[in-house]
Design a protein around this motif. Structure first.
Motif, PDB file in Angstrom:
ATOM      1  N   THR A   1      67.487 -51.282  -1.828  1.00  0.00           N
ATOM      2  CA  THR A   1      68.122 -51.611  -0.558  1.00  0.00           C
ATOM      3  C   THR A   1      69.089 -50.401  -0.305  1.00  0.00           C
ATOM      4  O   THR A   1      69.228 -50.131   0.818  1.00  0.00           O
ATOM      5  CB  THR A   1      68.548 -52.842  -0.595  1.00  0.00           C
ATOM      6  OG1 THR A   1      69.323 -53.210  -1.409  1.00  0.00           O
ATOM      7  CG2 THR A   1      67.441 -54.044  -0.680  1.00  0.00           C
ATOM      8  N   GLN A   2      69.749 -50.017  -1.463  1.00  0.00           N
ATOM      9  CA  GLN A   2      70.626 -48.953  -1.250  1.00  0.00           C
ATOM     10  C   GLN A   2      70.067 -47.814  -0.640  1.00  0.00           C
ATOM     11  O   GLN A   2      70.569 -46.933   0.127  1.00  0.00           O
ATOM     12  CB  GLN A   2      71.487 -48.665  -2.174  1.00  0.00           C
ATOM     13  CG  GLN A   2      72.568 -47.617  -2.313  1.00  0.00           C
ATOM     14  CD  GLN A   2      73.510 -47.542  -3.503  1.00  0.00           C
ATOM     15  OE1 GLN A   2      73.069 -48.315  -4.467  1.00  0.00           O
ATOM     16  NE2 GLN A   2      74.374 -46.882  -3.675  1.00  0.00           N
ATOM     17  N   TYR A   3      68.963 -47.087  -1.371  1.00  0.00           N
ATOM     18  CA  TYR A   3      68.293 -45.931  -1.198  1.00  0.00           C
ATOM     19  C   TYR A   3      66.897 -46.022  -0.279  1.00  0.00           C
ATOM     20  O   TYR A   3      66.340 -45.004  -0.360  1.00  0.00           O
ATOM     21  CB  TYR A   3      68.020 -45.357  -2.454  1.00  0.00           C
ATOM     22  CG  TYR A   3      69.311 -44.822  -3.335  1.00  0.00           C
ATOM     23  CD1 TYR A   3      70.123 -44.059  -2.854  1.00  0.00           C
ATOM     24  CD2 TYR A   3      69.617 -45.807  -4.208  1.00  0.00           C
ATOM     25  CE1 TYR A   3      71.219 -43.410  -3.698  1.00  0.00           C
ATOM     26  CE2 TYR A   3      70.818 -45.285  -5.186  1.00  0.00           C
ATOM     27  CZ  TYR A   3      71.703 -44.388  -4.644  1.00  0.00           C
ATOM     28  OH  TYR A   3      72.980 -44.312  -5.410  1.00  0.00           O
ATOM     29  N   ALA A   4      66.680 -47.057   0.174  1.00  0.00           N
ATOM     30  CA  ALA A   4      65.493 -47.202   1.012  1.00  0.00           C
ATOM     31  C   ALA A   4      65.672 -46.103   2.256  1.00  0.00           C
ATOM     32  O   ALA A   4      66.786 -45.679   2.719  1.00  0.00           O
ATOM     33  CB  ALA A   4      65.368 -48.633   1.541  1.00  0.00           C
ATOM     34  N   GLY A   5      64.358 -45.788   2.511  1.00  0.00           N
ATOM     35  CA  GLY A   5      64.404 -44.541   3.672  1.00  0.00           C
ATOM     36  C   GLY A   5      64.565 -45.444   4.816  1.00  0.00           C
ATOM     37  O   GLY A   5      64.177 -46.443   5.213  1.00  0.00           O
ATOM     38  N   LYS A   6      65.642 -44.859   5.673  1.00  0.00           N
ATOM     39  CA  LYS A   6      66.027 -45.276   7.102  1.00  0.00           C
ATOM     40  C   LYS A   6      65.506 -44.224   8.002  1.00  0.00           C
ATOM     41  O   LYS A   6      66.106 -44.103   9.096  1.00  0.00           O
ATOM     42  CB  LYS A   6      67.356 -45.599   7.138  1.00  0.00           C
ATOM     43  CG  LYS A   6      67.901 -46.525   6.084  1.00  0.00           C
ATOM     44  CD  LYS A   6      69.281 -46.579   6.006  1.00  0.00           C
ATOM     45  CE  LYS A   6      69.748 -47.664   4.971  1.00  0.00           C
ATOM     46  NZ  LYS A   6      71.284 -47.536   4.781  1.00  0.00           N
ATOM     47  N   GLY A   7      64.491 -43.460   7.616  1.00  0.00           N
ATOM     48  CA  GLY A   7      64.213 -42.562   8.909  1.00  0.00           C
ATOM     49  C   GLY A   7      64.920 -41.244   8.433  1.00  0.00           C
ATOM     50  O   GLY A   7      65.101 -40.897   7.364  1.00  0.00           O
ATOM     51  N   ARG A  28      67.965 -38.915   8.018  1.00  0.00           N
ATOM     52  CA  ARG A  28      69.581 -38.687   7.809  1.00  0.00           C
ATOM     53  C   ARG A  28      70.004 -37.292   8.353  1.00  0.00           C
ATOM     54  O   ARG A  28      69.421 -36.376   8.198  1.00  0.00           O
ATOM     55  CB  ARG A  28      69.666 -39.212   6.411  1.00  0.00           C
ATOM     56  CG  ARG A  28      69.276 -40.476   6.254  1.00  0.00           C
ATOM     57  CD  ARG A  28      69.857 -41.028   4.630  1.00  0.00           C
ATOM     58  NE  ARG A  28      69.410 -42.252   4.407  1.00  0.00           N
ATOM     59  CZ  ARG A  28      69.031 -42.671   3.315  1.00  0.00           C
ATOM     60  NH1 ARG A  28      69.102 -41.766   2.005  1.00  0.00           N
ATOM     61  NH2 ARG A  28      68.864 -44.094   3.018  1.00  0.00           N
ATOM     62  N   GLU A  72      75.176 -37.387   5.807  1.00  0.00           N
ATOM     63  CA  GLU A  72      74.693 -38.558   5.212  1.00  0.00           C
ATOM     64  C   GLU A  72      73.910 -38.442   3.769  1.00  0.00           C
ATOM     65  O   GLU A  72      74.214 -39.267   2.808  1.00  0.00           O
ATOM     66  CB  GLU A  72      73.813 -39.356   6.024  1.00  0.00           C
ATOM     67  CG  GLU A  72      74.535 -40.002   7.418  1.00  0.00           C
ATOM     68  CD  GLU A  72      73.510 -40.628   8.308  1.00  0.00           C
ATOM     69  OE1 GLU A  72      72.351 -40.489   8.094  1.00  0.00           O
ATOM     70  OE2 GLU A  72      74.091 -41.595   9.191  1.00  0.00           O
TER      71      GLU A  72
END
Length: 102
Positions: free
Chosen positions: A76-82, A84, A88
């Motif tokens: 959850t901490q390093y999951a891809g969020k599109g 950056r 960031e």
């Protein structure tokens, strides 16, 4: 038995992290673990079953539960969020950009 008690407590603590029930005595996993601990105590004294069996099984399950929890935290901490920004990404890995104050 002292080492086994520590492992049992740690197992119940890890189950508490993922359990939906508020009371641990209502949790079926906790009930099963405690029943197995009681069975093992009786058989190890009467039938001389391997004394370290409960301890090794408990350590294996504890390692599995801790690893699963840590894996989920890291994912959850390093999951891809599109995409950056560069800042960031640098903050994520612990670097500073050249124009940042040191």
């Amino acid at each position: 038995m002292n080492g086994n008690l520590k492992i049992l407590r740690s197992l119940i603590n890890e189950i508490r992290h993922v359990a939906k029930e508020k009371k641990m005595k209502d949790n079926i996993m906790v009930q099963y673990i405690l029943e197995e601990a009681k069975k093992h105590r009786e058989t190890s004294e009467v039938l001389c079953k391997a004394r370290e069996e409960l301890k090794s099984m408990g350590e294996n399950y504890l390692c599995y539960l801790e690893s699963q929890r840590k894996y989920n935290e890291i994912r959850t901490q390093y999951a891809g969020k599109g995409d950056r920004s560069v800042k960031e990404t640098a903050d994520l890995v612990g670097f500073k950009l050249p124009h940042d104050p040191k």
